[in-house]
Scaffold this motif. Structure first.
Motif, PDB file in Angstrom:
ATOM      1  N   ARG A  88      76.216  59.966 -17.835  1.00 40.16           N
ATOM      2  CA  ARG A  88      77.523  60.152 -17.223  1.00 40.16           C
ATOM      3  C   ARG A  88      77.696  61.578 -16.706  1.00 40.16           C
ATOM      4  NH1 ARG A  88      80.806  60.564 -21.341  1.00 40.16           N
ATOM      5  NH2 ARG A  88      81.240  62.719 -20.879  1.00 40.16           N
ATOM      6  N   LYS A  89      77.290  62.559 -17.521  1.00 41.76           N
ATOM      7  CA  LYS A  89      77.408  63.954 -17.103  1.00 41.76           C
ATOM      8  C   LYS A  89      76.579  64.219 -15.845  1.00 41.76           C
ATOM      9  CE  LYS A  89      77.038  67.076 -20.393  1.00 41.76           C
ATOM     10  NZ  LYS A  89      76.564  67.728 -21.644  1.00 41.76           N
ATOM     11  N   ALA A  90      75.386  63.634 -15.769  1.00 39.09           N
ATOM     12  CA  ALA A  90      74.523  63.827 -14.592  1.00 39.09           C
ATOM     13  C   ALA A  90      75.157  63.204 -13.359  1.00 39.09           C
ATOM     14  CB  ALA A  90      73.142  63.222 -14.855  1.00 39.09           C
ATOM     15  N   ALA A  94      76.323  65.231 -10.032  1.00 45.00           N
ATOM     16  CA  ALA A  94      75.811  64.869  -8.705  1.00 45.00           C
ATOM     17  C   ALA A  94      76.970  64.705  -7.714  1.00 45.00           C
ATOM     18  CB  ALA A  94      75.000  63.586  -8.792  1.00 45.00           C
ATOM     19  N   ARG A  95      78.052  64.081  -8.161  1.00 48.20           N
ATOM     20  CA  ARG A  95      79.209  63.894  -7.281  1.00 48.20           C
ATOM     21  C   ARG A  95      79.805  65.241  -6.873  1.00 48.20           C
ATOM     22  NH1 ARG A  95      81.625  60.502 -10.271  1.00 48.20           N
ATOM     23  NH2 ARG A  95      83.144  61.888 -11.239  1.00 48.20           N
ATOM     24  N   ARG A  96      79.925  66.148  -7.857  1.00 46.20           N
ATOM     25  CA  ARG A  96      80.457  67.482  -7.534  1.00 46.20           C
ATOM     26  C   ARG A  96      79.493  68.246  -6.624  1.00 46.20           C
ATOM     27  NH1 ARG A  96      82.612  66.821 -12.840  1.00 46.20           N
ATOM     28  NH2 ARG A  96      80.689  67.541 -13.827  1.00 46.20           N
ATOM     29  N   GLY A  97      78.186  68.098  -6.874  1.00 47.29           N
ATOM     30  CA  GLY A  97      77.191  68.772  -6.036  1.00 47.29           C
ATOM     31  C   GLY A  97      77.230  68.285  -4.600  1.00 47.29           C
ATOM     32  N   ASP A  98      77.364  66.961  -4.413  1.00 49.49           N
ATOM     33  CA  ASP A  98      77.447  66.405  -3.057  1.00 49.49           C
ATOM     34  C   ASP A  98      78.672  66.935  -2.328  1.00 49.49           C
ATOM     35  OD1 ASP A  98      75.122  64.937  -3.268  1.00 49.49           O
ATOM     36  OD2 ASP A  98      76.131  63.078  -3.853  1.00 49.49           O
ATOM     37  N   LEU A  99      79.788  67.019  -3.059  1.00 49.34           N
ATOM     38  CA  LEU A  99      81.017  67.541  -2.452  1.00 49.34           C
ATOM     39  C   LEU A  99      80.839  69.003  -2.046  1.00 49.34           C
ATOM     40  CD1 LEU A  99      83.990  67.108  -1.730  1.00 49.34           C
ATOM     41  CD2 LEU A  99      84.575  67.764  -4.073  1.00 49.34           C
ATOM     42  N   LEU A 100      80.218  69.781  -2.905  1.00 54.18           N
ATOM     43  CA  LEU A 100      79.996  71.199  -2.614  1.00 54.18           C
ATOM     44  C   LEU A 100      79.073  71.368  -1.406  1.00 54.18           C
ATOM     45  CD1 LEU A 100      80.801  73.969  -3.793  1.00 54.18           C
ATOM     46  CD2 LEU A 100      78.662  73.930  -5.082  1.00 54.18           C
ATOM     47  N   ARG A 101      78.038  70.533  -1.320  1.00 52.49           N
ATOM     48  CA  ARG A 101      77.111  70.630  -0.179  1.00 52.49           C
ATOM     49  C   ARG A 101      77.774  70.192   1.116  1.00 52.49           C
ATOM     50  NH1 ARG A 101      73.588  69.705  -4.390  1.00 52.49           N
ATOM     51  NH2 ARG A 101      73.967  67.471  -4.441  1.00 52.49           N
ATOM     52  N   THR A 102      78.792  69.342   1.035  1.00 50.96           N
ATOM     53  CA  THR A 102      79.545  68.944   2.233  1.00 50.96           C
ATOM     54  C   THR A 102      80.379  70.119   2.738  1.00 50.96           C
ATOM     55  OG1 THR A 102      79.675  66.664   1.446  1.00 50.96           O
ATOM     56  CG2 THR A 102      81.250  67.328   3.142  1.00 50.96           C
ATOM     57  N   LEU A 117      67.991  66.901  -5.746  1.00 50.66           N
ATOM     58  CA  LEU A 117      69.192  67.743  -5.685  1.00 50.66           C
ATOM     59  C   LEU A 117      70.168  67.376  -6.793  1.00 50.66           C
ATOM     60  CD1 LEU A 117      69.852  67.897  -1.833  1.00 50.66           C
ATOM     61  CD2 LEU A 117      69.085  69.773  -3.309  1.00 50.66           C
ATOM     62  N   HIS A 118      70.307  66.083  -7.049  1.00 49.02           N
ATOM     63  CA  HIS A 118      71.206  65.634  -8.114  1.00 49.02           C
ATOM     64  C   HIS A 118      70.697  66.063  -9.489  1.00 49.02           C
ATOM     65  CE1 HIS A 118      72.859  62.293  -5.275  1.00 49.02           C
ATOM     66  NE2 HIS A 118      73.407  63.483  -5.040  1.00 49.02           N
ATOM     67  N   GLN A 119      69.376  66.092  -9.658  1.00 52.29           N
ATOM     68  CA  GLN A 119      68.820  66.602 -10.906  1.00 52.29           C
ATOM     69  C   GLN A 119      69.177  68.071 -11.096  1.00 52.29           C
ATOM     70  OE1 GLN A 119      64.651  65.202 -10.135  1.00 52.29           O
ATOM     71  NE2 GLN A 119      64.715  64.768 -12.334  1.00 52.29           N
ATOM     72  N   LEU A 120      69.067  68.855 -10.015  1.00 53.61           N
ATOM     73  CA  LEU A 120      69.412  70.277 -10.105  1.00 53.61           C
ATOM     74  C   LEU A 120      70.900  70.464 -10.384  1.00 53.61           C
ATOM     75  CD1 LEU A 120      67.255  71.794  -7.213  1.00 53.61           C
ATOM     76  CD2 LEU A 120      66.831  71.909  -9.682  1.00 53.61           C
ATOM     77  N   ASP A 121      71.744  69.597  -9.798  1.00 56.89           N
ATOM     78  CA  ASP A 121      73.175  69.657 -10.094  1.00 56.89           C
ATOM     79  C   ASP A 121      73.417  69.499 -11.591  1.00 56.89           C
ATOM     80  OD1 ASP A 121      73.726  69.815  -7.348  1.00 56.89           O
ATOM     81  OD2 ASP A 121      74.012  67.647  -7.144  1.00 56.89           O
ATOM     82  N   ALA A 122      72.787  68.486 -12.176  1.00 60.47           N
ATOM     83  CA  ALA A 122      72.961  68.207 -13.606  1.00 60.47           C
ATOM     84  C   ALA A 122      72.431  69.358 -14.448  1.00 60.47           C
ATOM     85  CB  ALA A 122      72.251  66.909 -13.982  1.00 60.47           C
ATOM     86  N   GLY A 170      64.944  66.904 -20.648  1.00 58.72           N
ATOM     87  CA  GLY A 170      65.742  65.714 -20.919  1.00 58.72           C
ATOM     88  C   GLY A 170      66.873  65.537 -19.914  1.00 58.72           C
ATOM     89  N   VAL A 171      67.536  66.629 -19.549  1.00 56.08           N
ATOM     90  CA  VAL A 171      68.614  66.564 -18.549  1.00 56.08           C
ATOM     91  C   VAL A 171      68.052  66.087 -17.213  1.00 56.08           C
ATOM     92  CG1 VAL A 171      70.224  67.964 -17.175  1.00 56.08           C
ATOM     93  CG2 VAL A 171      70.092  68.278 -19.660  1.00 56.08           C
ATOM     94  N   LEU A 172      66.919  66.647 -16.803  1.00 54.76           N
ATOM     95  CA  LEU A 172      66.304  66.239 -15.535  1.00 54.76           C
ATOM     96  C   LEU A 172      65.917  64.763 -15.565  1.00 54.76           C
ATOM     97  CD1 LEU A 172      63.975  69.311 -14.847  1.00 54.76           C
ATOM     98  CD2 LEU A 172      66.068  68.713 -13.606  1.00 54.76           C
ATOM     99  N   ALA A 173      65.319  64.322 -16.671  1.00 52.21           N
ATOM    100  CA  ALA A 173      64.869  62.934 -16.767  1.00 52.21           C
ATOM    101  C   ALA A 173      66.046  61.966 -16.726  1.00 52.21           C
ATOM    102  CB  ALA A 173      64.060  62.735 -18.046  1.00 52.21           C
ATOM    103  N   GLN A 174      67.124  62.308 -17.420  1.00 51.08           N
ATOM    104  CA  GLN A 174      68.257  61.391 -17.476  1.00 51.08           C
ATOM    105  C   GLN A 174      69.080  61.408 -16.195  1.00 51.08           C
ATOM    106  OE1 GLN A 174      69.448  60.438 -21.791  1.00 51.08           O
ATOM    107  NE2 GLN A 174      69.416  62.662 -21.642  1.00 51.08           N
ATOM    108  N   ALA A 175      68.934  62.470 -15.406  1.00 49.95           N
ATOM    109  CA  ALA A 175      69.581  62.481 -14.096  1.00 49.95           C
ATOM    110  C   ALA A 175      68.855  61.553 -13.125  1.00 49.95           C
ATOM    111  CB  ALA A 175      69.631  63.909 -13.540  1.00 49.95           C
ATOM    112  N   GLY A 176      67.570  61.301 -13.393  1.00 49.43           N
ATOM    113  CA  GLY A 176      66.787  60.386 -12.563  1.00 49.43           C
ATOM    114  C   GLY A 176      66.303  61.042 -11.296  1.00 49.43           C
TER     115      GLY A 176
END
Length: 201
Positions: A88-90, A94-102, A117-122, A170-176
């Motif tokens: 859920r946190k990841a 990712a949603r906040r990261g996409d908004l920031l990149r927009t 990119l979503h992994q890096l956000d998480a 673990g954070v990177l893996a669970q972000a997918g």
């Protein structure tokens, strides 16, 4: 957020995290024996780690009589060790990261996939919560954590670094996505910390 409010700001929690990273499915009794802490203290620390998405708990399946034990495992993103909290946190990061990149477009999207990119956000959000101030270089795939807020803990540096690398992976893996931790760059300065990432097939 200050390191003092992090789930891993307590060395006792770091020690417990280290134990469950070394071997999964640990019961309370093993963790109590290994740390010398009171069982209730261990339970409280484990709950903080579960709430942070770093540990999962499962009830032991028994074929004999008696109350089943609760077993604790580090959340690694593997099917049997995935934390709903971390996922859920990841997703939220990712949603906040996409908004920031927009709002503030960068060229990172040209070199990295959306999943990476979503992994890096998480990862950045998790490190920030843990008291770090990460500086990510998307091109070089490095995360500079200098100055390390734990750099002064010389007697525990090996354990701390090992636990942090495991948590980051673990954070990177669970972000997918394709990114995994490749290692920490060696340094003579204990406060200097640069983590290298790698793209896995």
């Amino acid at each position: 957020m200050a390191a003092g409010y992090s789930a891993i700001s307590s060395y006792s929690r770091v020690e417990i995290m280290h134990l469950v990273q070394q071997r999964p499915r640990r019961p309370i009794a093993e963790l109590v024996d290994a740390t010398g802490l009171h069982p209730n203290t261990v339970r409280e620390h484990l709950q903080r780690l579960i709430d942070a998405g770093y540990v999962i708990a499962e009830t032991e399946r028994r074929i004999t009589r008696g109350r089943p034990r609760v077993l604790y495992t580090a959340a690694t993103g593997e099917p049997a060790a995935s934390s709903p909290v971390a996922v859920r946190k990841a997703r939220d990061a990712a949603r906040r990261g996409d908004l920031l990149r927009t709002v503030y477009p960068t060229d990172a999207g040209e070199t990295l996939s959306a999943d990476a990119l979503h992994q890096l956000d998480a990862l950045v959000e998790d490190l920030g919560t843990a008291g770090f101030d990460p500086l990510v270089d998307e091109g070089a795939l490095t995360v500079d954590l200098t100055p390390c807020p734990h750099g002064a803990a010389a007697e525990h540096r090996g354990t701390l670094c090992g636990v942090h690398v495991g948590l980051m992976d673990g954070v990177l893996a669970q972000a997918g996505g394709p990114l995994r931790v490749d290692g920490i760059a060696p340094s003579c300065d204990p406060s200097h910390c640069v983590v290298h990432l790698a793209v896995q097939d």
